[in-house]
Design a protein around this motif. Sequence first.
Motif, PDB file in Angstrom:
ATOM      1  N   ARG A 169       0.874  -1.180   0.000  1.00 12.48           N
ATOM      2  CA  ARG A 169       0.000   0.000   0.000  1.00 12.48           C
ATOM      3  C   ARG A 169       0.912   1.231   0.000  1.00 12.48           C
ATOM      4  NH1 ARG A 169      -3.017  -3.108  -1.578  1.00 12.48           N
ATOM      5  NH2 ARG A 169      -4.871  -4.014  -0.589  1.00 12.48           N
ATOM      6  N   GLU A 170       1.159   1.777  -1.167  1.00 12.04           N
ATOM      7  CA  GLU A 170       2.175   2.814  -1.333  1.00 12.04           C
ATOM      8  C   GLU A 170       1.972   4.032  -0.435  1.00 12.04           C
ATOM      9  OE1 GLU A 170       3.058   3.833  -5.353  1.00 12.04           O
ATOM     10  OE2 GLU A 170       3.018   1.741  -6.045  1.00 12.04           O
ATOM     11  N   PRO A 171       0.727   4.521  -0.203  1.00 14.87           N
ATOM     12  CA  PRO A 171       0.578   5.740   0.613  1.00 14.87           C
ATOM     13  C   PRO A 171       1.059   5.590   2.059  1.00 14.87           C
ATOM     14  CG  PRO A 171      -1.427   5.302  -0.645  1.00 14.87           C
ATOM     15  CD  PRO A 171      -0.577   4.082  -0.757  1.00 14.87           C
ATOM     16  N   LEU A 172       1.238   4.365   2.536  1.00 13.93           N
ATOM     17  CA  LEU A 172       1.584   4.160   3.942  1.00 13.93           C
ATOM     18  C   LEU A 172       3.087   4.159   4.197  1.00 13.93           C
ATOM     19  CD1 LEU A 172      -1.049   1.475   4.992  1.00 13.93           C
ATOM     20  CD2 LEU A 172      -1.091   3.942   5.370  1.00 13.93           C
ATOM     21  N   TRP A 173       3.883   4.257   3.153  1.00 18.59           N
ATOM     22  CA  TRP A 173       5.331   4.185   3.317  1.00 18.59           C
ATOM     23  C   TRP A 173       5.963   5.559   3.202  1.00 18.59           C
ATOM     24  CZ3 TRP A 173       7.639  -0.238   4.806  1.00 18.59           C
ATOM     25  CH2 TRP A 173       6.902  -1.422   4.681  1.00 18.59           C
ATOM     26  N   ALA A 179       9.826   0.424   1.622  1.00 18.01           N
ATOM     27  CA  ALA A 179       8.882  -0.669   1.340  1.00 18.01           C
ATOM     28  C   ALA A 179       9.608  -1.867   0.741  1.00 18.01           C
ATOM     29  CB  ALA A 179       7.791  -0.180   0.390  1.00 18.01           C
ATOM     30  N   ARG A 180      10.508  -1.600  -0.195  1.00 16.52           N
ATOM     31  CA  ARG A 180      11.252  -2.689  -0.833  1.00 16.52           C
ATOM     32  C   ARG A 180      12.080  -3.464   0.200  1.00 16.52           C
ATOM     33  NH1 ARG A 180      12.888  -3.805  -5.960  1.00 16.52           N
ATOM     34  NH2 ARG A 180      12.013  -1.823  -6.687  1.00 16.52           N
ATOM     35  N   ARG A 181      12.740  -2.743   1.101  1.00 16.11           N
ATOM     36  CA  ARG A 181      13.561  -3.416   2.121  1.00 16.11           C
ATOM     37  C   ARG A 181      12.710  -4.317   3.015  1.00 16.11           C
ATOM     38  NH1 ARG A 181      16.259   1.598   2.235  1.00 16.11           N
ATOM     39  NH2 ARG A 181      14.923   2.320   3.942  1.00 16.11           N
ATOM     40  N   GLU A 182      11.537  -3.831   3.394  1.00 18.53           N
ATOM     41  CA  GLU A 182      10.691  -4.626   4.284  1.00 18.53           C
ATOM     42  C   GLU A 182      10.089  -5.830   3.562  1.00 18.53           C
ATOM     43  OE1 GLU A 182      10.452  -4.360   7.619  1.00 18.53           O
ATOM     44  OE2 GLU A 182      12.078  -2.946   7.225  1.00 18.53           O
ATOM     45  N   ILE A 183       9.737  -5.651   2.299  1.00 23.24           N
ATOM     46  CA  ILE A 183       9.249  -6.797   1.527  1.00 23.24           C
ATOM     47  C   ILE A 183      10.354  -7.836   1.387  1.00 23.24           C
ATOM     48  CG2 ILE A 183       8.464  -7.572  -0.745  1.00 23.24           C
ATOM     49  CD1 ILE A 183       6.963  -4.927  -1.018  1.00 23.24           C
ATOM     50  N   GLU A 184      11.563  -7.385   1.107  1.00 19.75           N
ATOM     51  CA  GLU A 184      12.678  -8.331   0.980  1.00 19.75           C
ATOM     52  C   GLU A 184      12.968  -9.038   2.295  1.00 19.75           C
ATOM     53  OE1 GLU A 184      15.790  -5.987  -0.728  1.00 19.75           O
ATOM     54  OE2 GLU A 184      14.973  -6.171  -2.774  1.00 19.75           O
ATOM     55  N   TYR A 185      12.755  -8.349   3.419  1.00 19.26           N
ATOM     56  CA  TYR A 185      12.906  -9.006   4.727  1.00 19.26           C
ATOM     57  C   TYR A 185      11.902 -10.156   4.841  1.00 19.26           C
ATOM     58  CZ  TYR A 185      13.424  -9.547   9.783  1.00 19.26           C
ATOM     59  OH  TYR A 185      13.663 -10.060  11.038  1.00 19.26           O
ATOM     60  N   GLY A 186      10.668  -9.916   4.416  1.00 20.62           N
ATOM     61  CA  GLY A 186       9.665 -10.976   4.445  1.00 20.62           C
ATOM     62  C   GLY A 186       9.983 -12.112   3.499  1.00 20.62           C
ATOM     63  N   LEU A 187      10.485 -11.770   2.314  1.00 25.15           N
ATOM     64  CA  LEU A 187      10.848 -12.802   1.341  1.00 25.15           C
ATOM     65  C   LEU A 187      11.935 -13.719   1.884  1.00 25.15           C
ATOM     66  CD1 LEU A 187      10.972 -10.701  -1.966  1.00 25.15           C
ATOM     67  CD2 LEU A 187       9.138 -12.216  -1.201  1.00 25.15           C
ATOM     68  N   ASN A 198       1.127  -6.817  -9.548  1.00 27.60           N
ATOM     69  CA  ASN A 198       1.777  -5.503  -9.461  1.00 27.60           C
ATOM     70  C   ASN A 198       2.953  -5.509  -8.491  1.00 27.60           C
ATOM     71  OD1 ASN A 198      -0.477  -5.625  -7.420  1.00 27.60           O
ATOM     72  ND2 ASN A 198       0.474  -3.718  -6.752  1.00 27.60           N
ATOM     73  N   GLU A 199       2.912  -6.367  -7.475  1.00 24.59           N
ATOM     74  CA  GLU A 199       4.038  -6.462  -6.539  1.00 24.59           C
ATOM     75  C   GLU A 199       5.237  -7.151  -7.175  1.00 24.59           C
ATOM     76  OE1 GLU A 199       1.110  -6.550  -2.623  1.00 24.59           O
ATOM     77  OE2 GLU A 199       1.842  -8.419  -3.501  1.00 24.59           O
ATOM     78  N   VAL A 200       4.986  -8.138  -8.028  1.00 20.06           N
ATOM     79  CA  VAL A 200       6.085  -8.758  -8.775  1.00 20.06           C
ATOM     80  C   VAL A 200       6.752  -7.709  -9.665  1.00 20.06           C
ATOM     81  CG1 VAL A 200       6.711 -10.488 -10.508  1.00 20.06           C
ATOM     82  CG2 VAL A 200       5.057 -11.061  -8.727  1.00 20.06           C
ATOM     83  N   GLU A 201       5.943  -6.900 -10.336  1.00 16.11           N
ATOM     84  CA  GLU A 201       6.495  -5.847 -11.195  1.00 16.11           C
ATOM     85  C   GLU A 201       7.301  -4.838 -10.382  1.00 16.11           C
ATOM     86  OE1 GLU A 201       4.019  -4.114 -14.279  1.00 16.11           O
ATOM     87  OE2 GLU A 201       2.534  -5.694 -13.948  1.00 16.11           O
ATOM     88  N   PHE A 202       6.788  -4.466  -9.210  1.00 16.84           N
ATOM     89  CA  PHE A 202       7.494  -3.505  -8.355  1.00 16.84           C
ATOM     90  C   PHE A 202       8.867  -4.029  -7.954  1.00 16.84           C
ATOM     91  CE2 PHE A 202       8.420  -2.411  -3.847  1.00 16.84           C
ATOM     92  CZ  PHE A 202       8.766  -1.078  -4.033  1.00 16.84           C
ATOM     93  N   GLY A 205      10.680  -5.390 -11.866  1.00 11.65           N
ATOM     94  CA  GLY A 205      10.682  -4.554 -13.053  1.00 11.65           C
ATOM     95  C   GLY A 205      10.191  -5.234 -14.307  1.00 11.65           C
ATOM     96  N   THR A 206       9.516  -6.374 -14.175  1.00 14.21           N
ATOM     97  CA  THR A 206       9.023  -7.072 -15.362  1.00 14.21           C
ATOM     98  C   THR A 206       7.571  -7.501 -15.166  1.00 14.21           C
ATOM     99  OG1 THR A 206       9.321  -8.983 -16.834  1.00 14.21           O
ATOM    100  CG2 THR A 206       9.908  -9.296 -14.524  1.00 14.21           C
ATOM    101  N   ALA A 207       6.811  -7.447 -16.265  1.00 14.73           N
ATOM    102  CA  ALA A 207       5.442  -7.954 -16.262  1.00 14.73           C
ATOM    103  C   ALA A 207       5.379  -9.390 -16.771  1.00 14.73           C
ATOM    104  CB  ALA A 207       4.543  -7.059 -17.114  1.00 14.73           C
ATOM    105  N   ASP A 208       6.523  -9.979 -17.038  1.00 18.97           N
ATOM    106  CA  ASP A 208       6.601 -11.414 -17.317  1.00 18.97           C
ATOM    107  C   ASP A 208       6.742 -12.098 -15.960  1.00 18.97           C
ATOM    108  OD1 ASP A 208       7.494 -14.055 -17.794  1.00 18.97           O
ATOM    109  OD2 ASP A 208       8.355 -13.471 -19.733  1.00 18.97           O
ATOM    110  N   TYR A 209       5.638 -12.615 -15.445  1.00 20.10           N
ATOM    111  CA  TYR A 209       5.617 -13.039 -14.048  1.00 20.10           C
ATOM    112  C   TYR A 209       6.438 -14.300 -13.814  1.00 20.10           C
ATOM    113  CZ  TYR A 209       2.107  -9.483 -14.247  1.00 20.10           C
ATOM    114  OH  TYR A 209       1.474  -8.279 -14.481  1.00 20.10           O
TER     115      TYR A 209
END
Length: 324
Positions: A169-173, A179-187, A198-202, A205-209
């Motif tokens: 949720r982009e407005p909350l960061w 946001a990227r660092r925290e997502i990577e922590y979860g990953l 859309n999160e894969v693209e973020f 950088g690719t829409a080829d999932y």
Amino acid sequence: MDDTFDVAALGELLIDFTENGVSPQGNPLLEANPGGAPCNVLAMLSRLGKRTAFIGKIGKDAFGSRLRETVRDCGIDVRGLAEDDQVHTTLAFVHTQPDGDRAFSFYRDPGADRMLRREEIPEDLIRGARIFHFGTLSSTHEPAREATRYALRTARESGCLISFDPNLREPLWDSMEDARREIEYGLAACDILKISDNEVEFLTGTADYEKGVEKLRESFRLPLVFVTLGKDGSMAFYRERVVRADAFPQAHTVETTGAGDTFAACALNYILEHGMDGLTDRQLRELLTFANAGASLITTRKGALKVMPSADEIWRLVHRILSN
């Protein structure tokens, strides 16, 4: 009291104000729907007969009282739901687009969910769970970020399977790099990843999932990945295999709130019943089909947490569509 649970989840619990008609004066009418992604997941799992427990924080106010009562009525254990007598319950206003998609405005600067502290984490609820589920909204700010990390370490030490949904949720960061660092922590911590297109693209950088998930799996140990694709269905990545399943489009979509959470819950339910070892393509397709149908049904209803579909409803939709 039995302290064993199928799934314990940590994160935000809030009021989603959704549009529900127009007043005689022409003003939009807003309905106060209980929400929050992790608790939506638990509500669906409870609907499917699983034992669930929630960890989070609400304000000591009327909205908080309503949320506690609603979550308890859904069959979710609320012993891990703390209260803040200084900060109000978090609110979100959901603006529905013509196609049912949403935009969010948050009143959370701060909100009570951000104020969860490490010492308020009930270790026993986590240690008694088979799966621990979390997202990133509990990691946008301190002290909830530290509390989330502590809960995650407890879950890992206890042998829980770790389930993660970035739920960006982009407005909350404060920044998207944060946001990227925290997502990577979860990953780096999870066994089961549910991620949207859309999160894969973020992240990649690719829409080829397929290529996007391949890039993620080169950097992180991700045993099981689900990618939700909206109207294009979903994909499962397991070992070296990729399985796809079509969506169940609805002619009368109301809104998409909770669709991803419903999908995630249905997927976790399948894992609870079948395990993660040796999943076949047939099993993965069955999982995706059930989860896609559950997500489809929730888009025909206002809100999510209180109106999750039953297993019978989901299977009736599956059989009706597949028999045509």
